[in-house]
Design an enzyme around this catalytic site. Structure first.
Site, PDB file in Angstrom:
ATOM      1  N   GLU A  72      -4.427   1.895   8.408  1.00 50.00           N
ATOM      2  CA  GLU A  72      -5.449   2.002   7.742  1.00 50.00           C
ATOM      3  C   GLU A  72      -6.088   3.559   7.669  1.00 50.00           C
ATOM      4  O   GLU A  72      -6.053   4.220   8.483  1.00 50.00           O
ATOM      5  CB  GLU A  72      -6.752   1.235   8.546  1.00 50.00           C
ATOM      6  CG  GLU A  72      -7.562   0.287   7.522  1.00 50.00           C
ATOM      7  CD  GLU A  72      -6.784  -0.742   6.901  1.00 50.00           C
ATOM      8  OE1 GLU A  72      -6.184  -0.489   5.496  1.00 50.00           O
ATOM      9  OE2 GLU A  72      -6.359  -1.629   7.223  1.00 50.00           O
ATOM     10  N   HIS A  73      -6.446   3.581   6.452  1.00 49.64           N
ATOM     11  CA  HIS A  73      -6.853   5.293   5.969  1.00 49.64           C
ATOM     12  C   HIS A  73      -5.909   6.304   6.452  1.00 49.64           C
ATOM     13  O   HIS A  73      -6.340   7.161   6.763  1.00 49.64           O
ATOM     14  CB  HIS A  73      -8.221   5.513   6.952  1.00 49.64           C
ATOM     15  CG  HIS A  73      -9.439   4.750   5.957  1.00 49.64           C
ATOM     16  ND1 HIS A  73     -10.045   5.014   5.189  1.00 49.64           N
ATOM     17  CD2 HIS A  73     -10.141   3.744   6.523  1.00 49.64           C
ATOM     18  CE1 HIS A  73     -11.060   4.277   4.662  1.00 49.64           C
ATOM     19  NE2 HIS A  73     -11.100   3.347   5.705  1.00 49.64           N
ATOM     20  N   SER A 173      -8.609  -6.114  -1.865  1.00 49.26           N
ATOM     21  CA  SER A 173      -8.362  -5.371  -2.877  1.00 49.26           C
ATOM     22  C   SER A 173      -8.339  -6.154  -4.147  1.00 49.26           C
ATOM     23  O   SER A 173      -7.527  -5.978  -5.014  1.00 49.26           O
ATOM     24  CB  SER A 173      -6.699  -5.409  -2.571  1.00 49.26           C
ATOM     25  OG  SER A 173      -5.995  -4.358  -3.442  1.00 49.26           O
ATOM     26  N   ASP A 218      -2.851  -0.090  -2.174  1.00 48.17           N
ATOM     27  CA  ASP A 218      -3.166  -1.449  -2.827  1.00 48.17           C
ATOM     28  C   ASP A 218      -2.350  -1.903  -4.022  1.00 48.17           C
ATOM     29  O   ASP A 218      -1.823  -2.896  -4.388  1.00 48.17           O
ATOM     30  CB  ASP A 218      -4.799  -1.576  -3.170  1.00 48.17           C
ATOM     31  CG  ASP A 218      -5.499  -1.064  -1.743  1.00 48.17           C
ATOM     32  OD1 ASP A 218      -5.035  -1.129  -0.706  1.00 48.17           O
ATOM     33  OD2 ASP A 218      -6.709  -0.882  -2.174  1.00 48.17           O
ATOM     34  N   LYS A 263     -16.303   0.173  -2.294  1.00 46.27           N
ATOM     35  CA  LYS A 263     -16.244   1.442  -1.745  1.00 46.27           C
ATOM     36  C   LYS A 263     -16.430   2.629  -3.039  1.00 46.27           C
ATOM     37  O   LYS A 263     -16.714   3.620  -2.561  1.00 46.27           O
ATOM     38  CB  LYS A 263     -14.769   1.719  -1.263  1.00 46.27           C
ATOM     39  CG  LYS A 263     -13.519   1.637  -2.254  1.00 46.27           C
ATOM     40  CD  LYS A 263     -12.453   1.736  -1.628  1.00 46.27           C
ATOM     41  CE  LYS A 263     -11.111   1.642  -2.365  1.00 46.27           C
ATOM     42  NZ  LYS A 263     -10.827   0.202  -3.135  1.00 46.27           N
TER      43      LYS A 263
HETATM   44  C1  GLA Z   1      -8.693   1.035   0.239  1.00 55.40           C
HETATM   45  C2  GLA Z   1      -7.812   2.154  -0.402  1.00 55.40           C
HETATM   46  C3  GLA Z   1      -6.566   2.202   0.217  1.00 55.40           C
HETATM   47  C4  GLA Z   1      -6.570   2.501   1.430  1.00 55.40           C
HETATM   48  C5  GLA Z   1      -7.393   1.760   2.163  1.00 55.40           C
HETATM   49  C6  GLA Z   1      -7.672   2.100   3.495  1.00 55.40           C
HETATM   50  O1  GLA Z   1      -8.302  -0.078   0.142  1.00 55.40           O
HETATM   51  O2  GLA Z   1      -8.088   1.749  -1.863  1.00 55.40           O
HETATM   52  O3  GLA Z   1      -5.777   3.164  -0.678  1.00 55.40           O
HETATM   53  O4  GLA Z   1      -6.958   3.804   1.653  1.00 55.40           O
HETATM   54  O5  GLA Z   1      -8.674   1.793   1.793  1.00 55.40           O
HETATM   55  O6  GLA Z   1      -6.510   2.108   4.268  1.00 55.40           O
END
Ligand code: GLA
Length: 488
Positions: A72-73, A173, A218, A263
């Site tokens: 993640e991230h 997503s 995603d 986000k």
């Molecule tokens: C969102 C972003 C992805 C990724 C995740 C965290 O989904 O779109 O690219 O950075 O957060 O892992």
């Protein structure tokens, strides 16, 4: 094209029998391979389309949501991630129209209609709050337009009906599935023959028109997912997905905290991206790279240093010693003016940042990348145990909670409850700050028990859960296929 020869009325978009092309199936063939619920959903979208536009759609597009198992991230720092596609997906029906208009309709009437001329597509974002739903679709259109240098090959427009069942604002997503569906639909209608990797890259790039600096995970899984396997997705030197077979006794449960996040509505996501870029540049400068300003991804720095992840972790510990960096610290470090910092290093929604937690963010990225590699290696090894995988997922959540600070009280509560009932492998999934957790169970029985326990211990206490169909809020899942086209 990787399956039927698609002899419908849109006849290009495929060339060789190469599995890097989006699968195109004939609608009638779906009767043999898709379940009844899915077919009913398609039928009702088709009816809706016919009622709205007075004729049949030419094709459908399916793009799945995703759950990230681990990693993640870190995609925007260039490191590989390990997601899988969900059953929940965007389905859309589409046809060209000769008036040259884009018509967008959502079968859920709470999302209002949108119409504009194809040649004057513009993404207008609000100065605060969440973007309108159709803006995500417009991103996909812009993506293909950019690819075509803004020259549309024909004067056609597009008539679309969208139906989505990926829970919105839940870290699964839904937005990227919509952007990716738009990218694919646009490419298909205008016969822009692109393979899955290119489509994923275009979709990742154009979603940034929404304002968030996502890393591409995603959109990559949306196109490159394969049924039955998670995907190890690498971004460097180029986008590449490798199937990872998950253990036969691994059962994944997704539990929505019902704390919504978008986000694009806050600066949290971009702040983390900025902190990562700044820490990387500081390290690059300290390592005497003259082009330090351009070294914004850890993978780039690691390649230049020719070091491994553990050595990079040590470099962070040696060089990024402060718990908090102020603007003055950053200006002094880079020997630049505040104006240059704002103009060249920050984004529109991060220009007011005053504090930067560079060490913590950098450590998360590198240690999470180590966990991803371990997870993947374990999946491929004989000495695998669910407990070992669970420990890595637990480590991921702790790091996201404490070092990356992108968790939420309700996500922590879900993770703690999971542990209490014997499921140690539980972590937030997606961007965080709300949304879902993903948890790893070792048998169908444990899965059922776990779901029941969370229903009793979490959802029964939660006001937002009242009147919800809990089967859509907490569910077990297994890896599904990526984007597909169905010709009518
Ligand atoms: C969102 C972003 C992805 C990724 C995740 C965290 O989904 O779109 O690219 O950075 O957060 O892992």
């Amino acid at each position: 094209m990787s399956n039927s020869n698609g002899n419908g009325n849109i006849d290009s978009f495929q060339s060789t029998n190469n599995n890097n092309n989006v699968t195109i199936l004939d609608y009638k063939d779906l009767l043999k391979i898709k379940d009844e619920i899915f077919l009913k959903r398609l039928e009702s979208i088709k009816d809706f389309f016919e009622n709205e536009y007075g004729h049949e759609p030419e094709f459908f597009v399916k793009v799945p949501g995703r759950v990230n198992i681990i990693g993640e991230h870190i995609d925007y720092c260039g490191y590989p991630v390990l997601p899988m596609a969900l059953e929940q997906c965007i389905l859309l029906a589409a046809s060209k129209n000769i008036e040259g208009f884009l018509h967008l309709k959502n079968s859920d009437k709470k999302y209002g209609n949108y119409k504009c001329e194809m040649k004057s597509v513009r993404i207008d974002l609000p100065s605060s709050g969440s973007p309108q739903w159709y803006n995500y679709f417009l991103c996909g259109i812009k993506g293909i337009l950019d690819h075509l240098n803004n020259v549309l090959p024909t004067n056609f427009g597009m008539s679309i009906v969208i139906n989505g069942n990926v829970p919105p604002a839940a870290g699964l997503s839904s937005s990227s599935a919509l952007v990716s569906a738009a990218t694919l639909t646009m490419a298909f209608i205008y016969k822009v023959n692109l393979n899955k990797n290119l489509l994923a890259s275009i979709a990742a790039k154009c979603e940034r028109y929404i304002g968030t600096q996502g890393g591409g995970m995603d959109q990559a899984i949306a196109f490159l997912a394969k049924k039955g396997c998670a995907q190890f997705i690498e971004f460097h030197p180029e986008l590449n997905a490798t199937s990872v077979k998950l253990p036969d006794n691994a059962y994944f449960v997704v539990a929505n905290s019902l704390t919504q996040i978008n986000k694009a509505a806050t600066s949290d996501f971009n702040e983390r991206v900025i902190e990562c870029r700044l820490s990387c540049r500081i390290l690059a400068k300290r390592c005497n790279f003259n082009n330090w300003k351009d070294i914004t991804k850890f993978i780039h720095l690691q390649n230049l240093l020719q070091c491994n992840l553990y050595e990079l972790e040590q470099l962070i510990l040696n060089e990024l010693t402060k718990d908090i960096y102020t603007i003055d610290d950053i200006l002094e470090e880079f020997n630049i003016s505040e104006n240059e910092l704002i103009m060249n290093f920050l984004t529109e929604n991060t220009k007011d940042m005053k504090m930067f937690k560079l060490k913590q963010r950098a450590l998360h990225v590198i240690q999470e990348s180590i966990r991803v590699n371990k997870f993947r290696n374990l999946c491929e090894s004989d000495s695998l145990s669910i407990d070992m995988l669970s420990q890595l997922m637990k480590g991921s959540h702790n790091s996201l909670r404490h070092l990356y600070e992108c968790s939420h009280t309700n996500l922590n509560k879900l993770v703690e409850l999971s542990e209490e009932v014997g499921v140690t492998g539980a972590r937030l999934t997606g961007a965080g700050w709300g949304g879902c957790i993903v948890a790893l169970c070792d048998s169908p029985e444990q899965c059922q028990r776990f779901i029941q326990e969370l229903k009793e211990k979490y959802y029964s206490q939660l006001p937002q859960a009242k009147n919800k169909n809990l089967d859509e809020v907490i569910f077990s899942t297994c890896p599904q296929s990526g984007a597909e086209i169905y010709l009518c």
